[in-house]
Design an enzyme around this catalytic site. Structure first.
Site, PDB file in Angstrom:
ATOM      1  N   ASP A   1     -22.247 -31.394   1.362  1.00 32.52           N
ATOM      2  CA  ASP A   1     -22.265 -32.725   1.696  1.00 32.52           C
ATOM      3  C   ASP A   1     -22.108 -33.413   0.276  1.00 32.52           C
ATOM      4  O   ASP A   1     -21.733 -32.966  -0.650  1.00 32.52           O
ATOM      5  CB  ASP A   1     -23.680 -32.944   1.921  1.00 32.52           C
ATOM      6  CG  ASP A   1     -24.277 -34.629   2.181  1.00 32.52           C
ATOM      7  OD1 ASP A   1     -23.644 -35.238   2.764  1.00 32.52           O
ATOM      8  OD2 ASP A   1     -25.427 -35.019   1.768  1.00 32.52           O
ATOM      9  N   SER A   2     -21.798 -34.707   0.272  1.00 34.59           N
ATOM     10  CA  SER A   2     -21.790 -35.605  -0.834  1.00 34.59           C
ATOM     11  C   SER A   2     -22.884 -35.582  -1.705  1.00 34.59           C
ATOM     12  O   SER A   2     -22.883 -35.791  -2.926  1.00 34.59           O
ATOM     13  CB  SER A   2     -21.432 -36.979  -0.396  1.00 34.59           C
ATOM     14  OG  SER A   2     -22.525 -37.610   0.388  1.00 34.59           O
TER      15      SER A   2
ATOM     16  N   TYR B   1     -19.688 -41.226  -0.329  1.00 38.10           N
ATOM     17  CA  TYR B   1     -18.706 -41.129   0.636  1.00 38.10           C
ATOM     18  C   TYR B   1     -18.583 -42.378   1.483  1.00 38.10           C
ATOM     19  O   TYR B   1     -17.447 -42.742   1.869  1.00 38.10           O
ATOM     20  CB  TYR B   1     -18.580 -39.913   1.573  1.00 38.10           C
ATOM     21  CG  TYR B   1     -18.212 -38.475   0.829  1.00 38.10           C
ATOM     22  CD1 TYR B   1     -18.108 -38.613  -0.529  1.00 38.10           C
ATOM     23  CD2 TYR B   1     -18.261 -37.488   1.450  1.00 38.10           C
ATOM     24  CE1 TYR B   1     -17.525 -37.167  -1.162  1.00 38.10           C
ATOM     25  CE2 TYR B   1     -17.624 -36.270   1.036  1.00 38.10           C
ATOM     26  CZ  TYR B   1     -17.517 -36.233  -0.235  1.00 38.10           C
ATOM     27  OH  TYR B   1     -17.228 -34.732  -0.726  1.00 38.10           O
ATOM     28  N   GLY B   2     -19.633 -42.893   1.752  1.00 36.12           N
ATOM     29  CA  GLY B   2     -19.575 -44.012   2.918  1.00 36.12           C
ATOM     30  C   GLY B   2     -18.681 -45.232   2.300  1.00 36.12           C
ATOM     31  O   GLY B   2     -18.702 -46.054   3.324  1.00 36.12           O
TER      32      GLY B   2
ATOM     33  N   CYS C   1     -22.549 -33.514   6.764  1.00 30.60           N
ATOM     34  CA  CYS C   1     -22.412 -34.981   6.165  1.00 30.60           C
ATOM     35  C   CYS C   1     -21.440 -35.540   7.647  1.00 30.60           C
ATOM     36  O   CYS C   1     -20.580 -35.132   8.061  1.00 30.60           O
ATOM     37  CB  CYS C   1     -21.450 -34.922   5.008  1.00 30.60           C
ATOM     38  SG  CYS C   1     -20.991 -36.573   4.611  1.00 30.60           S
ATOM     39  N   ASN C   2     -22.139 -36.659   8.100  1.00 25.83           N
ATOM     40  CA  ASN C   2     -21.529 -37.249   9.225  1.00 25.83           C
ATOM     41  C   ASN C   2     -20.030 -37.797   8.683  1.00 25.83           C
ATOM     42  O   ASN C   2     -19.198 -37.839   9.480  1.00 25.83           O
ATOM     43  CB  ASN C   2     -22.451 -38.263   9.632  1.00 25.83           C
ATOM     44  CG  ASN C   2     -23.573 -37.796  10.286  1.00 25.83           C
ATOM     45  OD1 ASN C   2     -23.624 -37.827  11.675  1.00 25.83           O
ATOM     46  ND2 ASN C   2     -24.806 -37.367   9.650  1.00 25.83           N
ATOM     47  N   THR C   3     -20.115 -38.622   7.484  1.00 26.30           N
ATOM     48  CA  THR C   3     -19.071 -39.304   7.091  1.00 26.30           C
ATOM     49  C   THR C   3     -17.860 -38.382   6.869  1.00 26.30           C
ATOM     50  O   THR C   3     -16.674 -38.488   7.383  1.00 26.30           O
ATOM     51  CB  THR C   3     -19.409 -39.946   5.364  1.00 26.30           C
ATOM     52  OG1 THR C   3     -20.496 -40.759   5.899  1.00 26.30           O
ATOM     53  CG2 THR C   3     -18.107 -41.026   5.314  1.00 26.30           C
TER      54      THR C   3
ATOM     55  N   CYS D   1     -26.381 -40.238   9.367  1.00 26.20           N
ATOM     56  CA  CYS D   1     -26.149 -39.722   7.983  1.00 26.20           C
ATOM     57  C   CYS D   1     -27.255 -38.910   7.832  1.00 26.20           C
ATOM     58  O   CYS D   1     -28.338 -39.024   7.853  1.00 26.20           O
ATOM     59  CB  CYS D   1     -26.382 -41.001   7.168  1.00 26.20           C
ATOM     60  SG  CYS D   1     -26.273 -40.554   5.564  1.00 26.20           S
ATOM     61  N   THR D   2     -26.803 -37.715   7.108  1.00 25.49           N
ATOM     62  CA  THR D   2     -27.826 -36.679   6.927  1.00 25.49           C
ATOM     63  C   THR D   2     -28.895 -36.911   5.794  1.00 25.49           C
ATOM     64  O   THR D   2     -29.779 -36.432   5.736  1.00 25.49           O
ATOM     65  CB  THR D   2     -27.007 -35.182   6.419  1.00 25.49           C
ATOM     66  OG1 THR D   2     -26.051 -35.608   5.404  1.00 25.49           O
ATOM     67  CG2 THR D   2     -26.240 -34.711   7.748  1.00 25.49           C
ATOM     68  N   HIS D   3     -28.773 -38.128   4.967  1.00 23.19           N
ATOM     69  CA  HIS D   3     -29.488 -38.400   4.274  1.00 23.19           C
ATOM     70  C   HIS D   3     -30.763 -38.980   4.635  1.00 23.19           C
ATOM     71  O   HIS D   3     -31.732 -38.924   4.244  1.00 23.19           O
ATOM     72  CB  HIS D   3     -28.955 -39.456   3.096  1.00 23.19           C
ATOM     73  CG  HIS D   3     -28.300 -38.879   1.857  1.00 23.19           C
ATOM     74  ND1 HIS D   3     -26.830 -38.536   2.072  1.00 23.19           N
ATOM     75  CD2 HIS D   3     -28.407 -38.684   0.771  1.00 23.19           C
ATOM     76  CE1 HIS D   3     -26.552 -37.901   0.945  1.00 23.19           C
ATOM     77  NE2 HIS D   3     -27.254 -38.308   0.143  1.00 23.19           N
TER      78      HIS D   3
END
Ligand code: DGL
Length: 287
Positions: free
Chosen positions: A34-35, A66-67, A98-100, A212-214
């Site tokens: 992920d970022s 990343y977004g 990470c979705n982005t 978003c995984t966050h």
């Protein structure tokens, strides 16, 4: 024995052998990427499904967020970093947690790397099955909500429903802060919720996709912000099931402690120590 090397083609043998159990080095890790710390929400589910799997958790903290980046920037970073990481760590499977990164670069990364890659895409399908009002909210990064990938998921799975999208970049920062033990203001969480509700038809939202995984790292706080009539859905349980399926029959040996890998040696990383060890990541190293 090496993890890589192609499996023999089915035509090489009488019947296609189930070679997975013996060609994979049992100490070969699953690499989650992920970022930042968002992918820990995915790791938590992977742990439940595969408690013995050796894990490397990789965060591109030098590239976070990343977004707010362009598609080209995200694709170049993700492909370049995953290329380096797979060469160095020889994972049996990579999960882009990470979705982005997934909605932008999953297809491209799958084409260039030989390792199996599981992506994280917005959980629109389960949300469409859950909604009673027919109005679904989707909270993601700026980059995710504009992706054609999301349009395709909407077209395929949310026909006849209304999908309202909003970006909540401040929630990425909030999750990063929270896992460093810093306080998160309720105003920040309320802003994400309000932005979605303020869209035309937004007051009918009963199901919110945390795309978003966050964001699942703040689910309890988001539940307060949205109120009791809204349910949340995200991709992590489905991803864990997919990884368990793709690794079934493989053996796992944890030859060394599970670790977190960072691309930038910023001072903040040390503050993540407790959150990382809560997720079973007891060593930190840098790329
Ligand atoms: N965790 C990432 C996602 O799932 C995004 C955070 C960022 O903006 O870097 O989309």
């Amino acid at each position: 024995m090496s993890t890589f090397g192609k499996l023999p083609a089915p035509s090489d043998a009488q019947a296609p052998p189930d070679t997975r159990a013996f060609v994979i080095d049992p100490a070969s890790p699953i690499l989650l990427f992920d970022s930042g710390v968002g992918g820990l929400s995915v790791l938590a589910e992977v742990r439940k499904a595969l408690p013995d799997a050796p894990i490397i958790y990789a965060a591109d903290n030098a590239g976070l967020p990343y977004g707010t980046k362009t598609e080209a920037q995200v694709a170049a970073r993700v492909a370049g970093l995953l290329g380096r990481m797979t060469e160095r760590f020889r994972p049996r499977l990579v999960c882009i947690a990470c979705n982005t990164a997934s909605t932008i670069a999953l297809g491209m990364v799958r084409e260039v790397l030989e390792v199996p890659i599981v992506g994280t895409v917005p959980a629109i399908k389960p949300a469409a099955a859950m909604t009673k009002t027919g109005t679904i909210g989707l909270l993601g990064t700026e980059a995710t909500i504009r992706q054609g990938y999301v349009d395709r998921l909407e077209g395929e799975f949310a026909g006849g429903k209304r999908l309202l999208r909003a970006a909540a970049p401040e929630l990425v920062e909030a999750a990063e802060a929270r896992l460093r033990g810093k306080p998160v203001s309720t105003d920040v969480l309320a802003r994400g919720a309000d932005r979605l509700r303020a869209l035309p038809g937004g007051d009918a939202i009963d199901t919110v996709v945390l795309a978003c995984t966050h964001f699942p790292l703040l689910e309890a706080e988001l539940a307060e912000a949205f109120g009791p009539d809204v349910a949340f859905v995200h991709g992590a349980p489905g991803i864990a099931r997919r990884i368990a399926f793709l690794t079934q029959g493989q053996s796992f040996v944890r030859a060394e402690p599970d670790s977190a890998l960072f691309t930038g040696d910023d001072q903040d990383v040390a503050a993540l120590g407790p959150a990382l060890s809560d997720h079973g990541l007891t060593r930190i190293h840098f790329l």
